[in-house]
Design a protein around this motif. Structure first.
Motif, PDB file in Angstrom:
ATOM      1  N   LEU A  45       0.821  -1.212   0.000  1.00 28.67           N
ATOM      2  CA  LEU A  45       0.000   0.000   0.000  1.00 28.67           C
ATOM      3  C   LEU A  45       0.858   1.266   0.000  1.00 28.67           C
ATOM      4  O   LEU A  45       0.530   2.251  -0.679  1.00 28.67           O
ATOM      5  CB  LEU A  45      -0.932  -0.002   1.213  1.00 28.67           C
ATOM      6  N   VAL A  46       1.948   1.258   0.757  1.00 28.67           N
ATOM      7  CA  VAL A  46       2.820   2.439   0.800  1.00 28.67           C
ATOM      8  C   VAL A  46       3.419   2.704  -0.577  1.00 28.67           C
ATOM      9  O   VAL A  46       3.439   3.849  -1.060  1.00 28.67           O
ATOM     10  CB  VAL A  46       3.931   2.252   1.856  1.00 28.67           C
ATOM     11  N   PHE A  47       3.916   1.662  -1.243  1.00 28.72           N
ATOM     12  CA  PHE A  47       4.442   1.828  -2.600  1.00 28.72           C
ATOM     13  C   PHE A  47       3.373   2.421  -3.513  1.00 28.72           C
ATOM     14  O   PHE A  47       3.630   3.350  -4.291  1.00 28.72           O
ATOM     15  CB  PHE A  47       4.890   0.472  -3.175  1.00 28.72           C
ATOM     16  N   LEU A  48       2.165   1.886  -3.423  1.00 28.29           N
ATOM     17  CA  LEU A  48       1.079   2.314  -4.302  1.00 28.29           C
ATOM     18  C   LEU A  48       0.721   3.778  -4.072  1.00 28.29           C
ATOM     19  O   LEU A  48       0.594   4.562  -5.026  1.00 28.29           O
ATOM     20  CB  LEU A  48      -0.137   1.416  -4.063  1.00 28.29           C
ATOM     21  N   ILE A  49       0.575   4.178  -2.807  1.00 30.19           N
ATOM     22  CA  ILE A  49       0.184   5.558  -2.509  1.00 30.19           C
ATOM     23  C   ILE A  49       1.271   6.545  -2.938  1.00 30.19           C
ATOM     24  O   ILE A  49       0.965   7.617  -3.498  1.00 30.19           O
ATOM     25  CB  ILE A  49      -0.125   5.712  -1.005  1.00 30.19           C
ATOM     26  N   LEU A  50       2.529   6.196  -2.698  1.00 34.29           N
ATOM     27  CA  LEU A  50       3.619   7.088  -3.104  1.00 34.29           C
ATOM     28  C   LEU A  50       3.650   7.270  -4.616  1.00 34.29           C
ATOM     29  O   LEU A  50       3.885   8.384  -5.121  1.00 34.29           O
ATOM     30  CB  LEU A  50       4.963   6.532  -2.609  1.00 34.29           C
ATOM     31  N   LEU A  51       3.413   6.200  -5.356  1.00 33.91           N
ATOM     32  CA  LEU A  51       3.370   6.308  -6.820  1.00 33.91           C
ATOM     33  C   LEU A  51       2.211   7.198  -7.269  1.00 33.91           C
ATOM     34  O   LEU A  51       2.347   7.984  -8.214  1.00 33.91           O
ATOM     35  CB  LEU A  51       3.236   4.920  -7.456  1.00 33.91           C
ATOM     36  N   LEU A  52       1.077   7.078  -6.588  1.00 35.51           N
ATOM     37  CA  LEU A  52      -0.094   7.880  -6.964  1.00 35.51           C
ATOM     38  C   LEU A  52       0.063   9.341  -6.571  1.00 35.51           C
ATOM     39  O   LEU A  52      -0.728  10.185  -7.000  1.00 35.51           O
ATOM     40  CB  LEU A  52      -1.355   7.298  -6.325  1.00 35.51           C
ATOM     41  N   ASN A  53       1.072   9.680  -5.760  1.00 36.99           N
ATOM     42  CA  ASN A  53       1.335  11.077  -5.404  1.00 36.99           C
ATOM     43  C   ASN A  53       2.504  11.664  -6.184  1.00 36.99           C
ATOM     44  O   ASN A  53       2.935  12.780  -5.890  1.00 36.99           O
ATOM     45  CB  ASN A  53       1.598  11.188  -3.898  1.00 36.99           C
ATOM     46  N   ASP A  54       2.999  10.917  -7.153  1.00 35.99           N
ATOM     47  CA  ASP A  54       4.097  11.377  -7.999  1.00 35.99           C
ATOM     48  C   ASP A  54       3.519  12.212  -9.139  1.00 35.99           C
ATOM     49  O   ASP A  54       3.028  11.680 -10.142  1.00 35.99           O
ATOM     50  CB  ASP A  54       4.861  10.162  -8.539  1.00 35.99           C
ATOM     51  N   LYS A  55       3.571  13.538  -8.985  1.00 38.54           N
ATOM     52  CA  LYS A  55       2.954  14.448  -9.960  1.00 38.54           C
ATOM     53  C   LYS A  55       3.537  14.290 -11.365  1.00 38.54           C
ATOM     54  O   LYS A  55       2.775  14.232 -12.336  1.00 38.54           O
ATOM     55  CB  LYS A  55       3.122  15.898  -9.471  1.00 38.54           C
ATOM     56  N   PRO A  56       4.870  14.208 -11.538  1.00 40.64           N
ATOM     57  CA  PRO A  56       5.410  14.009 -12.888  1.00 40.64           C
ATOM     58  C   PRO A  56       4.933  12.701 -13.521  1.00 40.64           C
ATOM     59  O   PRO A  56       4.788  12.621 -14.747  1.00 40.64           O
ATOM     60  CB  PRO A  56       6.926  13.997 -12.666  1.00 40.64           C
ATOM     61  N   LEU A  57       4.704  11.682 -12.709  1.00 38.17           N
ATOM     62  CA  LEU A  57       4.265  10.385 -13.234  1.00 38.17           C
ATOM     63  C   LEU A  57       2.777  10.386 -13.557  1.00 38.17           C
ATOM     64  O   LEU A  57       2.365   9.911 -14.623  1.00 38.17           O
ATOM     65  CB  LEU A  57       4.570   9.288 -12.213  1.00 38.17           C
ATOM     66  N   MET A  58       1.949  10.938 -12.649  1.00 44.52           N
ATOM     67  CA  MET A  58       0.503  10.814 -12.759  1.00 44.52           C
ATOM     68  C   MET A  58      -0.187  12.014 -13.379  1.00 44.52           C
ATOM     69  O   MET A  58      -1.332  11.919 -13.814  1.00 44.52           O
ATOM     70  CB  MET A  58      -0.092  10.555 -11.363  1.00 44.52           C
ATOM     71  N   GLY A  59       0.498  13.172 -13.405  1.00 49.12           N
ATOM     72  CA  GLY A  59      -0.123  14.355 -13.987  1.00 49.12           C
ATOM     73  C   GLY A  59      -1.388  14.741 -13.242  1.00 49.12           C
ATOM     74  O   GLY A  59      -1.425  14.769 -12.009  1.00 49.12           O
ATOM     75  N   GLU A  60      -2.460  15.003 -13.967  1.00 44.59           N
ATOM     76  CA  GLU A  60      -3.711  15.446 -13.349  1.00 44.59           C
ATOM     77  C   GLU A  60      -4.443  14.314 -12.622  1.00 44.59           C
ATOM     78  O   GLU A  60      -5.413  14.559 -11.896  1.00 44.59           O
ATOM     79  CB  GLU A  60      -4.646  16.039 -14.403  1.00 44.59           C
ATOM     80  N   HIS A  61      -3.965  13.092 -12.792  1.00 48.83           N
ATOM     81  CA  HIS A  61      -4.610  11.951 -12.140  1.00 48.83           C
ATOM     82  C   HIS A  61      -3.937  11.579 -10.824  1.00 48.83           C
ATOM     83  O   HIS A  61      -4.152  10.494 -10.290  1.00 48.83           O
ATOM     84  CB  HIS A  61      -4.622  10.754 -13.086  1.00 48.83           C
ATOM     85  N   VAL A  62      -3.111  12.462 -10.311  1.00 48.67           N
ATOM     86  CA  VAL A  62      -2.480  12.262  -9.010  1.00 48.67           C
ATOM     87  C   VAL A  62      -3.559  12.210  -7.927  1.00 48.67           C
ATOM     88  O   VAL A  62      -4.673  12.723  -8.115  1.00 48.67           O
ATOM     89  CB  VAL A  62      -1.483  13.418  -8.746  1.00 48.67           C
ATOM     90  N   ASN A  63      -3.257  11.564  -6.799  1.00 45.80           N
ATOM     91  CA  ASN A  63      -4.227  11.465  -5.705  1.00 45.80           C
ATOM     92  C   ASN A  63      -4.693  12.842  -5.239  1.00 45.80           C
ATOM     93  O   ASN A  63      -3.884  13.763  -5.102  1.00 45.80           O
ATOM     94  CB  ASN A  63      -3.611  10.741  -4.503  1.00 45.80           C
ATOM     95  N   THR A  64      -5.990  12.970  -4.986  1.00 46.28           N
ATOM     96  CA  THR A  64      -6.513  14.185  -4.375  1.00 46.28           C
ATOM     97  C   THR A  64      -6.286  14.118  -2.864  1.00 46.28           C
ATOM     98  O   THR A  64      -5.888  13.086  -2.317  1.00 46.28           O
ATOM     99  CB  THR A  64      -8.021  14.324  -4.644  1.00 46.28           C
ATOM    100  N   ARG A  65      -6.555  15.221  -2.197  1.00 50.06           N
ATOM    101  CA  ARG A  65      -6.395  15.249  -0.741  1.00 50.06           C
ATOM    102  C   ARG A  65      -7.274  14.200  -0.080  1.00 50.06           C
ATOM    103  O   ARG A  65      -6.827  13.470   0.809  1.00 50.06           O
ATOM    104  CB  ARG A  65      -6.746  16.639  -0.197  1.00 50.06           C
ATOM    105  N   TRP A  66      -8.535  14.093  -0.524  1.00 41.74           N
ATOM    106  CA  TRP A  66      -9.454  13.147   0.102  1.00 41.74           C
ATOM    107  C   TRP A  66      -9.055  11.710  -0.195  1.00 41.74           C
ATOM    108  O   TRP A  66      -9.219  10.828   0.658  1.00 41.74           O
ATOM    109  CB  TRP A  66     -10.889  13.418  -0.366  1.00 41.74           C
TER     110      TRP A  66
END
Length: 398
Positions: free
Chosen positions: A343-364
């Motif tokens: 889960l930690v790996f997954l969340i960190l990847l989803l917060n990588d702005k250069p990787l995910m662009g506009e699909h990065v995790n939201t605050r909620w």
């Protein structure tokens, strides 16, 4: 042992399963890479190999439990374990060597429908059982669970079952499987919305079926007129239903449905877990790794798949029933203890702005997913303490 009291868990497991797996949909659709490859690229080979080793070990152990479920289910129809092992392995290979992802998905959706057999089994159990409060008692299992039962069986037993139910609903292999499936399916960013709907439906149906399994078993065994009856396995649960539900042969029908559901769950699990492993190994070793490729085009992908099936299935042939039942619970608990790293790996990847662009995790989304991770770490820690100091938990619920 606990009647309907564990049903409350599924109120939390539906959103937990959705939030975790929804991240894999976005990550796969945006990056076009499987989870193992994404970890290698994002965190380097050390953490990449750690994640893959973690995955392969827990996948192999979980695959053992799927074969156990299938052999125990067909044993009730007097089919020897070795025939089940050979037949299932051949069937699972036949499903994946079709050369098309869409063929695989349609076949698995058909198998998924068989999981719904637990619903009529539960309805028959409620009608013929001794549940004095009827469906109102079922409802109380969701909002007013009776933890006094833990004083009778011990707090460690309760924590173990809660851990096992979490571990069979949210697992490391699901993260790897779903992201690789998204890539193999060819989903794009424009498909994320539909992937989210698909994922929520899957989480909801999974937990709905699980509730009916508990209702069916509790309605017959916990609320038996002569007092609660102990059973040690899912297969034993199904086998004893005709004896305890004699009215109009409903017990025989419930046994058959329960056995079909047990076999079908094992088949689906074995199919997906083996594929999750093959996809991950293909990503890190650079093999061709797609269901859209033939055996000749992706030989090592299919070899890894077959090796997982043969090696894990063999355990179901040599282990005693008692050992099989212990393995089934133990593996799900182990899955939970290994889940936080994934889960930690997954969340960190989803917060990588250069990787995910506009699909990065939201605050909620971050609040939800970090809360889930924190909860699982807390539960795992409590379980560890309960094993080391069981006396601290034996009075839980008094």
């Amino acid at each position: 042992k606990y009647g309907f009291s564990l049903l409350f868990m599924f109120i939390f497991l539906v959103p937990m399963a959705y939030f975790v797996q929804e991240m894999t949909v976005r990550l796969g659709a945006v990056t076009k890479r499987g989870h193992a490859e994404a970890i290698f690229d994002g965190f380097g080979p050390v953490w990449g190999w750690f994640a893959v080793f973690d995955l392969v070990v827990i996948n192999w152990l979980t695959l053992v439990t799927e074969y156990i479920g299938m052999t125990q289910a067909l044993r009730m129809f007097n089919i020897p374990e070795w025939i089940t092992f050979v037949g299932v392995t051949v069937l699972l290979m036949a499903i994946v060597i079709t050369g098309k992802y869409w063929t695989f998905e349609r076949l698995t959706l058909i198998f998924c429908l068989f999981n719904l057999v637990y619903i009529p089994a539960a309805l028959w159990a409620m009608k013929t059982g001794n549940v004095t409060g009827g469906w109102a008692d079922v409802g109380r299992g969701f909002y007013a669970p009776d933890f006094q039962l833990s004083a009778q069986f011990g707090g460690v037993a309760l924590i173990t079952l809660i851990m096992a139910n979490i571990g069979t609903t949210i697992t490391p292999w699901q993260i790897f499987f779903q992201q690789s499936a998204v890539v193999d399916k060819g989903m794009d960013i424009k498909d994320v919305k539909f992937g989210k709907i698909d994922t929520f439906a899957g989480a909801l149906i999974t937990c709905t079926v699980a509730t009916f399994i508990i209702i069916a078993a509790a309605g017959v065994f916990y609320y038996h007129p002569g007092g609660a009856i102990d059973v040690e396995s899912a297969a034993q649960t199904a086998a004893r239903m005709p004896e305890l539900m004699p009215q109009e042969h409903w017990g025989q029908y419930a046994k058959t449905l329960f056995a079909i559901g047990l076999f079908d769950a094992g088949l689906l699990g074995a199919l997906c877990i083996s594929l999750a492993t093959s996809w991950a190994l293909g990503e890190v070793f650079g093999w061709a790794h797609s269901l859209n490729k033939s055996v000749r085009e992706a030989p090592w992908f299919y070899v890894a798949y077959l090796v997982m099936l043969l090696s894990s299935g063999a355990i179901s042939l040599v282990a005693s029933t008692k050992v099989q039942d212990a393995i089934t619970i133990f593996v799900q608990v182990v899955a939970v203890t290994l889940l936080p790293a994934a889960l930690v790996f997954l969340i960190l990847l989803l917060n990588d702005k250069p990787l995910m662009g506009e699909h990065v995790n939201t605050r909620w989304q971050n609040i939800a997913n970090w809360s889930i991770t924190g909860f699982i770490i807390t539960v795992s820690t409590i379980f560890g303490v309960s094993v080391l100091f069981p006396s601290l938990f034996d009075s839980l619920g008094r």
